[in-house]
Scaffold this motif. Structure first.
Motif, mmCIF file in Angstrom:
data_model
loop_
_atom_site.group_PDB
_atom_site.id
_atom_site.type_symbol
_atom_site.label_atom_id
_atom_site.label_comp_id
_atom_site.label_asym_id
_atom_site.label_seq_id
_atom_site.Cartn_x
_atom_site.Cartn_y
_atom_site.Cartn_z
ATOM 1 N N MET A 1 26.578 24.102 -33.608
ATOM 2 C CA MET A 1 26.828 22.914 -34.400
ATOM 3 C C MET A 1 25.757 22.837 -35.489
ATOM 4 O O MET A 1 24.577 22.908 -35.213
ATOM 5 C CB MET A 1 26.794 21.679 -33.495
ATOM 6 N N SER A 2 26.203 22.650 -36.706
ATOM 7 C CA SER A 2 25.255 22.578 -37.814
ATOM 8 C C SER A 2 24.572 21.217 -37.836
ATOM 9 O O SER A 2 24.985 20.272 -37.173
ATOM 10 C CB SER A 2 25.984 22.820 -39.131
ATOM 11 N N ASN A 3 23.502 21.146 -38.619
ATOM 12 C CA ASN A 3 22.774 19.876 -38.752
ATOM 13 C C ASN A 3 23.666 18.787 -39.328
ATOM 14 O O ASN A 3 23.566 17.625 -38.941
ATOM 15 C CB ASN A 3 21.540 20.063 -39.640
ATOM 16 N N LYS A 4 24.522 19.173 -40.302
ATOM 17 C CA LYS A 4 25.432 18.201 -40.901
ATOM 18 C C LYS A 4 26.397 17.637 -39.861
ATOM 19 O O LYS A 4 26.636 16.442 -39.805
ATOM 20 C CB LYS A 4 26.233 18.831 -42.034
ATOM 21 N N ALA A 6 25.958 17.584 -36.609
ATOM 22 C CA ALA A 6 25.190 16.798 -35.641
ATOM 23 C C ALA A 6 24.862 15.425 -36.209
ATOM 24 O O ALA A 6 24.942 14.416 -35.496
ATOM 25 C CB ALA A 6 23.907 17.530 -35.259
ATOM 26 N N GLU A 7 24.535 15.376 -37.477
ATOM 27 C CA GLU A 7 24.232 14.097 -38.127
ATOM 28 C C GLU A 7 25.471 13.217 -38.200
ATOM 29 O O GLU A 7 25.403 12.012 -37.954
ATOM 30 C CB GLU A 7 23.660 14.345 -39.535
ATOM 31 N N LYS A 8 26.630 13.824 -38.530
ATOM 32 C CA LYS A 8 27.881 13.065 -38.570
ATOM 33 C C LYS A 8 28.222 12.515 -37.187
ATOM 34 O O LYS A 8 28.637 11.365 -37.055
ATOM 35 C CB LYS A 8 29.031 13.944 -39.066
ATOM 36 N N LYS A 10 26.135 11.893 -34.755
ATOM 37 C CA LYS A 10 25.170 10.850 -34.416
ATOM 38 C C LYS A 10 25.531 9.537 -35.102
ATOM 39 O O LYS A 10 25.494 8.467 -34.483
ATOM 40 C CB LYS A 10 23.762 11.296 -34.824
ATOM 41 N N LYS A 11 25.908 9.606 -36.387
ATOM 42 C CA LYS A 11 26.289 8.397 -37.111
ATOM 43 C C LYS A 11 27.559 7.781 -36.529
ATOM 44 O O LYS A 11 27.666 6.557 -36.424
ATOM 45 C CB LYS A 11 26.469 8.698 -38.599
ATOM 46 N N ALA A 12 28.502 8.631 -36.141
ATOM 47 C CA ALA A 12 29.734 8.128 -35.528
ATOM 48 C C ALA A 12 29.427 7.436 -34.204
ATOM 49 O O ALA A 12 29.988 6.375 -33.904
ATOM 50 C CB ALA A 12 30.727 9.263 -35.313
ATOM 51 N N GLN A 13 28.517 8.019 -33.425
ATOM 52 C CA GLN A 13 28.119 7.417 -32.147
ATOM 53 C C GLN A 13 27.417 6.082 -32.382
ATOM 54 O O GLN A 13 27.639 5.110 -31.664
ATOM 55 C CB GLN A 13 27.218 8.364 -31.358
ATOM 56 N N GLN A 14 26.551 6.022 -33.391
ATOM 57 C CA GLN A 14 25.867 4.766 -33.710
ATOM 58 C C GLN A 14 26.870 3.692 -34.126
ATOM 59 O O GLN A 14 26.756 2.535 -33.717
ATOM 60 C CB GLN A 14 24.839 4.993 -34.822
ATOM 61 N N LYS A 15 27.846 4.076 -34.934
ATOM 62 C CA LYS A 15 28.876 3.135 -35.379
ATOM 63 C C LYS A 15 29.689 2.645 -34.182
ATOM 64 O O LYS A 15 29.987 1.450 -34.072
ATOM 65 C CB LYS A 15 29.784 3.834 -36.402
ATOM 66 N N GLU A 16 30.038 3.559 -33.288
ATOM 67 C CA GLU A 16 30.789 3.196 -32.084
ATOM 68 C C GLU A 16 29.976 2.247 -31.205
ATOM 69 O O GLU A 16 30.502 1.251 -30.701
ATOM 70 C CB GLU A 16 31.167 4.454 -31.295
#
Length: 129
Positions: A1-4, A6-8, A10-16
């Motif tokens: 998994m690329s950093n991009k 992983a960042e996406k 993480k942001k999706a998890q934070q939003k959820e």
């Protein structure tokens, strides 16, 4: 998994989790408000509706526990999503009936708030389906 990626993710998890916390707050507020109403107005309420009220309160307790677990443990299983979708549909249907039968007698702000909640439920159902 690329950093991009992983960042996406993480942001999706934070939003959820943000959405889950908002849902948790709403559930706790509704449960508390209902409990307070039952305590203060039990003498004037329709005793035939009490079983339904307690059923709704029990469902809220279950939803609160599910949301707490999802936030703390990151439970994203399909089963949880199915339960959440089923609960949303049930609450949506119940609230639609409530609006239909009581909308004419409700405070305009309360009616507006309930309609906004219905829109949010509809959006959440569309996301989960």
């Amino acid at each position: 998994m690329s950093n991009k990626d992983a960042e996406k993710q993480k942001k999706a998890q934070q939003k959820e989790n943000e959405r889950r916390v908002d849902d948790l707050i709403n559930l706790v507020e509704n449960k508390t408000r209902t409990e307070r109403h039952l305590e203060q107005h039990s003498d004037i309420g329709d005793p035939d509706r009490l079983p339904h009220v307690y059923e709704v309160q029990s469902a809220r307790d279950e939803q609160i526990e599910n949301l707490k677990n999802a936030i703390v443990y990151g439970d994203n299983t399909k089963n949880d999503t199915d339960d959440q979708l089923e609960s949303l549909k049930k609450n949506y249907t119940f609230s639609e009936g409530y609006i239909e039968h009581n909308g004419d007698h409700m405070d305009s702000q309360a009616l507006q708030n309930l309609k906004a909640k219905q829109e949010n439920r509809k959006e959440q159902m569309d996301i989960l389906e």
